[in-house]
Write an enzyme that holds these catalytic residues in place. Structure first.
Site, PDB file in Angstrom:
ATOM      1  N   SER A  12       1.046  -1.222   0.152  1.00 55.99           N
ATOM      2  CA  SER A  12       0.056  -0.024   0.086  1.00 55.99           C
ATOM      3  C   SER A  12       1.120   1.024  -0.325  1.00 55.99           C
ATOM      4  O   SER A  12       1.514   1.568   0.484  1.00 55.99           O
ATOM      5  CB  SER A  12      -0.894  -0.121   1.172  1.00 55.99           C
ATOM      6  OG  SER A  12      -1.339   1.190   1.559  1.00 55.99           O
ATOM      7  N   HIS A  37      -1.372  -1.398  -4.391  1.00 56.06           N
ATOM      8  CA  HIS A  37      -2.822  -0.434  -3.379  1.00 56.06           C
ATOM      9  C   HIS A  37      -2.611   0.746  -3.342  1.00 56.06           C
ATOM     10  O   HIS A  37      -1.758   1.169  -2.846  1.00 56.06           O
ATOM     11  CB  HIS A  37      -2.798  -1.862  -1.518  1.00 56.06           C
ATOM     12  CG  HIS A  37      -3.465  -1.474  -1.097  1.00 56.06           C
ATOM     13  ND1 HIS A  37      -4.851  -2.611  -1.597  1.00 56.06           N
ATOM     14  CD2 HIS A  37      -4.547  -1.197  -0.502  1.00 56.06           C
ATOM     15  CE1 HIS A  37      -5.841  -2.425  -0.633  1.00 56.06           C
ATOM     16  NE2 HIS A  37      -5.684  -0.627  -0.232  1.00 56.06           N
ATOM     17  N   ASP A  39      -4.598   3.834  -2.045  1.00 59.09           N
ATOM     18  CA  ASP A  39      -6.033   4.440  -0.462  1.00 59.09           C
ATOM     19  C   ASP A  39      -6.666   5.803  -0.966  1.00 59.09           C
ATOM     20  O   ASP A  39      -5.434   6.189  -0.803  1.00 59.09           O
ATOM     21  CB  ASP A  39      -5.183   4.097   0.338  1.00 59.09           C
ATOM     22  CG  ASP A  39      -5.395   2.508   1.352  1.00 59.09           C
ATOM     23  OD1 ASP A  39      -6.342   1.614   1.151  1.00 59.09           O
ATOM     24  OD2 ASP A  39      -3.598   2.432   1.404  1.00 59.09           O
ATOM     25  N   MET A  41      -8.566   8.276  -0.349  1.00 60.77           N
ATOM     26  CA  MET A  41      -9.513   8.900   0.935  1.00 60.77           C
ATOM     27  C   MET A  41      -9.785  10.450   1.143  1.00 60.77           C
ATOM     28  O   MET A  41      -9.119  11.549   0.574  1.00 60.77           O
ATOM     29  CB  MET A  41      -8.309   9.088   3.070  1.00 60.77           C
ATOM     30  CG  MET A  41      -8.409   7.445   3.010  1.00 60.77           C
ATOM     31  SD  MET A  41      -6.970   7.481   4.227  1.00 60.77           S
ATOM     32  CE  MET A  41      -6.191   5.998   4.230  1.00 60.77           C
ATOM     33  N   HIS A  70      -8.538   1.944  -4.143  1.00 64.67           N
ATOM     34  CA  HIS A  70      -9.399   1.175  -2.642  1.00 64.67           C
ATOM     35  C   HIS A  70     -10.111   2.624  -2.352  1.00 64.67           C
ATOM     36  O   HIS A  70      -8.905   3.335  -1.544  1.00 64.67           O
ATOM     37  CB  HIS A  70      -8.757   0.406  -1.444  1.00 64.67           C
ATOM     38  CG  HIS A  70      -9.554   0.295   0.169  1.00 64.67           C
ATOM     39  ND1 HIS A  70      -9.054  -0.061   1.005  1.00 64.67           N
ATOM     40  CD2 HIS A  70     -10.710   0.303   0.092  1.00 64.67           C
ATOM     41  CE1 HIS A  70      -9.609  -0.397   2.021  1.00 64.67           C
ATOM     42  NE2 HIS A  70     -10.800  -0.518   1.157  1.00 64.67           N
ATOM     43  N   MET A  72     -11.668   4.985   0.024  1.00 58.41           N
ATOM     44  CA  MET A  72     -12.890   5.634   1.030  1.00 58.41           C
ATOM     45  C   MET A  72     -13.166   6.271   1.238  1.00 58.41           C
ATOM     46  O   MET A  72     -12.260   7.110   1.524  1.00 58.41           O
ATOM     47  CB  MET A  72     -11.171   5.043   2.068  1.00 58.41           C
ATOM     48  CG  MET A  72     -10.910   3.738   2.279  1.00 58.41           C
ATOM     49  SD  MET A  72      -9.652   3.548   2.990  1.00 58.41           S
ATOM     50  CE  MET A  72      -8.346   3.572   1.981  1.00 58.41           C
ATOM     51  N   MET A 141     -11.540  -5.575   5.818  1.00 62.59           N
ATOM     52  CA  MET A 141     -11.110  -3.916   6.957  1.00 62.59           C
ATOM     53  C   MET A 141     -10.443  -4.912   7.814  1.00 62.59           C
ATOM     54  O   MET A 141     -10.899  -5.497   9.142  1.00 62.59           O
ATOM     55  CB  MET A 141     -11.442  -2.857   6.915  1.00 62.59           C
ATOM     56  CG  MET A 141     -11.191  -2.228   5.894  1.00 62.59           C
ATOM     57  SD  MET A 141      -9.580  -1.963   4.894  1.00 62.59           S
ATOM     58  CE  MET A 141      -9.233  -1.236   6.155  1.00 62.59           C
ATOM     59  N   GLY A 146      -8.214   4.230   7.257  1.00 57.59           N
ATOM     60  CA  GLY A 146      -7.886   5.650   7.840  1.00 57.59           C
ATOM     61  C   GLY A 146      -6.062   5.813   8.117  1.00 57.59           C
ATOM     62  O   GLY A 146      -5.156   6.780   7.975  1.00 57.59           O
ATOM     63  N   PHE A 147      -5.872   4.376   8.175  1.00 55.71           N
ATOM     64  CA  PHE A 147      -5.006   5.214   8.543  1.00 55.71           C
ATOM     65  C   PHE A 147      -3.741   4.212   8.600  1.00 55.71           C
ATOM     66  O   PHE A 147      -4.066   3.176   8.144  1.00 55.71           O
ATOM     67  CB  PHE A 147      -3.995   5.531   9.870  1.00 55.71           C
ATOM     68  CG  PHE A 147      -4.931   6.883  10.153  1.00 55.71           C
ATOM     69  CD1 PHE A 147      -4.211   8.315  10.038  1.00 55.71           C
ATOM     70  CD2 PHE A 147      -6.798   7.081  10.985  1.00 55.71           C
ATOM     71  CE1 PHE A 147      -4.682   9.556  10.372  1.00 55.71           C
ATOM     72  CE2 PHE A 147      -6.619   8.303  10.776  1.00 55.71           C
ATOM     73  CZ  PHE A 147      -6.550   9.243  10.141  1.00 55.71           C
ATOM     74  N   GLY A 149      -0.177   1.490   9.488  1.00 60.34           N
ATOM     75  CA  GLY A 149       0.959   1.237  10.604  1.00 60.34           C
ATOM     76  C   GLY A 149      -0.336   0.941  11.962  1.00 60.34           C
ATOM     77  O   GLY A 149       1.002   1.087  13.178  1.00 60.34           O
ATOM     78  N   ASP A 179      -6.596  -6.375   4.759  1.00 60.88           N
ATOM     79  CA  ASP A 179      -6.007  -5.098   4.561  1.00 60.88           C
ATOM     80  C   ASP A 179      -6.405  -4.348   5.480  1.00 60.88           C
ATOM     81  O   ASP A 179      -7.495  -4.159   6.587  1.00 60.88           O
ATOM     82  CB  ASP A 179      -7.195  -4.411   2.951  1.00 60.88           C
ATOM     83  CG  ASP A 179      -6.292  -2.928   3.674  1.00 60.88           C
ATOM     84  OD1 ASP A 179      -4.670  -2.485   4.380  1.00 60.88           O
ATOM     85  OD2 ASP A 179      -6.814  -1.727   2.924  1.00 60.88           O
ATOM     86  N   GLY A 181      -3.184  -3.780   9.242  1.00 64.44           N
ATOM     87  CA  GLY A 181      -2.102  -4.635   9.826  1.00 64.44           C
ATOM     88  C   GLY A 181      -1.493  -6.025   9.281  1.00 64.44           C
ATOM     89  O   GLY A 181      -1.630  -6.807  10.875  1.00 64.44           O
TER      90      GLY A 181
END
Ligand code: DX5
Ligand code: ZN
Length: 229
Positions: A12, A37, A39, A41, A70, A72, A141, A146-147, A149, A179, A181
């Site tokens: 990502s 990937h 992201d 947002m 993706h 969001m 998910m 949103g974040f 890490g 997606d 962790g």
């Protein structure tokens, strides 16, 4: 003997160095990534802002890898055309972000692009049932979006197993993407639970050596199952 794992790794770019995005993408491609990937947002659906179709279009020239976009964003149907034109290969929208999920999925497919649907961690899995036969991918998910890490939410493996069972019955051709962790410590259990595509943000871009990290991920995925006594 080293076997090529069936599962794919999708770094990502949320966790990449934004000042060198092109180089970062080229580096993970060279390191063995299978998809990129992306992201997206909007600051409404999730409390963060990232990039738009303009940047995806520029990045399209950098790599031959498929772009796994993706979204969001609220009412994702507003952006499908732009991301399709920008070169997305797969567009995933959130079931929570539109009241017209079937229409949005159809819009994606009509543009010759694979359609994915994603669920936030607290959305009941049964909500996906009516749309499953119409999609190419289900994205589960395993953190609140949103974040990058964040830590994988406990209980996610059970949810992945349940999602896989539903796919098996209702949409056997569809892939299951996980997606949030994903780490070297948990990647194998996530794959064993049923994931076909594993997103890696911090675990890939936060590492020193992308080739070593993606290589380790693939080796873990390819290793024979351990037999417990
Ligand atoms: C979270 C994003 C993820 C994120 C994953 O909102 O959808 O794709 O980049 O990052 P890690 O792998 O660091 O949890
Ligand atoms: Zn994502």
């Amino acid at each position: 003997m080293y076997e090529i794992p069936m599962q794919k790794i999708a770094p990502s770019i949320l966790s990449a160095d934004g000042s060198r995005l092109g180089e970062e993408i080229a580096a993970v491609e060279a390191a063995g990534a299978d998809l990129i990937h992306v992201d997206v947002m909007d600051g409404h659906f999730v409390p963060n802002l990232t990039l738009g179709p303009g940047l995806v279009k520029s990045l399209r020239k950098i790599t031959r890898l498929p772009f796994d976009v993706h979204l969001m964003v609220e009412s994702p149907e507003r952006f499908i055309d732009e991301f399709a034109k920008a070169g997305a290969d797969l567009i995933t929208i959130h079931a929570e972000a539109t009241v017209h999920l079937h229409r949005a999925v159809t819009m994606v497919r009509e543009r010759g692009i694979r359609a994915g649907v994603s669920l936030n961690p607290a959305t009941p899995l049964f909500q996906i049932e009516p749309i499953l036969p119409y999609i190419d991918l289900l994205l589960i998910m395993t953190v609140n979006p949103g974040f990058g890490g964040q830590k994988l939410i406990e209980g996610s493996l059970h949810r992945i197993r349940q999602a896989k069972e539903m796919i098996h019955i209702l949409s056997p051709e569809a892939e299951l993407e996980v997606d949030g962790g994903v780490t070297l410590q948990n990647i194998r259990s996530i794959a064993d639970a049923g994931a076909d595509i594993l997103v890696g943000g911090a675990s890939v871009f936060g590492s020193e050596d992308y080739t070593a990290t993606i290589g380790q991920m693939k080796a873990l995925l390819a290793a024979p199952p351990t037999v417990s006594a």
